[in-house]
Design an enzyme around this catalytic site. Structure first.
Site, PDB file in Angstrom:
ATOM      1  N   ASP A 145       0.873  -1.168   0.000  1.00 17.58           N
ATOM      2  CA  ASP A 145       0.000   0.000   0.000  1.00 17.58           C
ATOM      3  C   ASP A 145       0.908   1.214   0.000  1.00 17.58           C
ATOM      4  O   ASP A 145       1.916   1.256   0.710  1.00 17.58           O
ATOM      5  CB  ASP A 145      -0.944   0.026   1.206  1.00 17.58           C
ATOM      6  CG  ASP A 145      -2.070   1.033   1.007  1.00 17.58           C
ATOM      7  OD1 ASP A 145      -2.516   1.188  -0.152  1.00 17.58           O
ATOM      8  OD2 ASP A 145      -2.496   1.676   1.975  1.00 17.58           O
ATOM      9  N   SER A 146       0.577   2.162  -0.836  1.00 18.42           N
ATOM     10  CA  SER A 146       1.449   3.322  -0.986  1.00 18.42           C
ATOM     11  C   SER A 146       0.620   4.550  -1.297  1.00 18.42           C
ATOM     12  O   SER A 146      -0.571   4.461  -1.611  1.00 18.42           O
ATOM     13  CB  SER A 146       2.470   3.074  -2.107  1.00 18.42           C
ATOM     14  OG  SER A 146       1.813   2.812  -3.334  1.00 18.42           O
TER      15      SER A 146
END
Length: 206
Positions: free
Chosen positions: A69-70
């Site tokens: 997740d970014s």
């Protein structure tokens, strides 16, 4: 060994395949799977979302998983878009700037346009890309993180990359992430840094 990349984002799949090429593994993405599972990213941090995705997809597909997740954090917006980066255009915050939006824009273009409009009169354009990466194979889990500091440009430039790359200028550069070659980007990007750490660990345990 087969490892599932827990994403349908073609940009992420392309980058992760390149970054993981030194490992003796067969890489699958969610688009390769017949059965489909949707995992809601409803946690409060990138790491919590990545852990949820890694464990959920591993249990469902019975495969080791790499999940990520970014997002982009902008100082002038108190860290937003943050965990809402992929759907920034749709959240309530900043809706007042969404007048006269051109038709047929992609999701990335809408997110970029909203962010640029919110920063229209802002001189503090400091921002950073952050990512949390998780490998989970039932016996153990490994997580790494990466950060790329920079600032928000005044207009989109370049056609490489994806997401906010056309409006993100990495620290030490005078061009956007989308103007870098994939090789240049992978050396300095948040994702490149996180994957490099993960690869070094996986080489010892796989």
């Amino acid at each position: 060994m087969k490892i599932l990349l827990a994403t349908t984002n073609e940009g992420k799949v392309r980058e992760l395949r390149q970054l993981l090429k030194d490992l003796d593994i067969e890489i699958l993405s969610l688009k390769d799977m017949d059965k489909k599972l949707e995992v809601e990213e409803d946690k409060e941090t990138f790491l919590e979302n990545a852990i949820k995705k890694a464990t959920s997809y591993a249990k469902f597909y019975k495969l080791p998983v790499i999940a990520e997740d970014s997002g982009l954090e902008v100082d002038a917006l108190n860290g937003l878009p943050g965990i809402y980066s992929a759907r920034f255009f749709d959240i309530e915050f900043g809706k007042e700037v969404l007048k006269e939006i051109p038709e047929n824009l992609s999701k990335d273009e809408k997110n970029n346009l909203k962010l640029l409009r919110l920063l229209e009169n802002q001189t503090n354009r400091k921002a950073r890309y952050k990512t949390a990466l998780v490998f989970y194979n039932f016996d153990y889990g490994i997580w790494t993180e990466g950060v790329c500091e920079g600032q928000i440009a005044y207009k989109p430039e370049g056609n490489q990359g994806f997401g906010y790359d056309p409006i993100f200028i990495p620290e030490g550069y005078n061009k956007t992430m989308a103007q870098l070659t994939p090789e240049e980007k992978n050396k300095i990007s948040h994702r490149g840094k996180a994957v490099s750490k993960l690869v070094e660990i996986l080489k010892k345990v796989l």
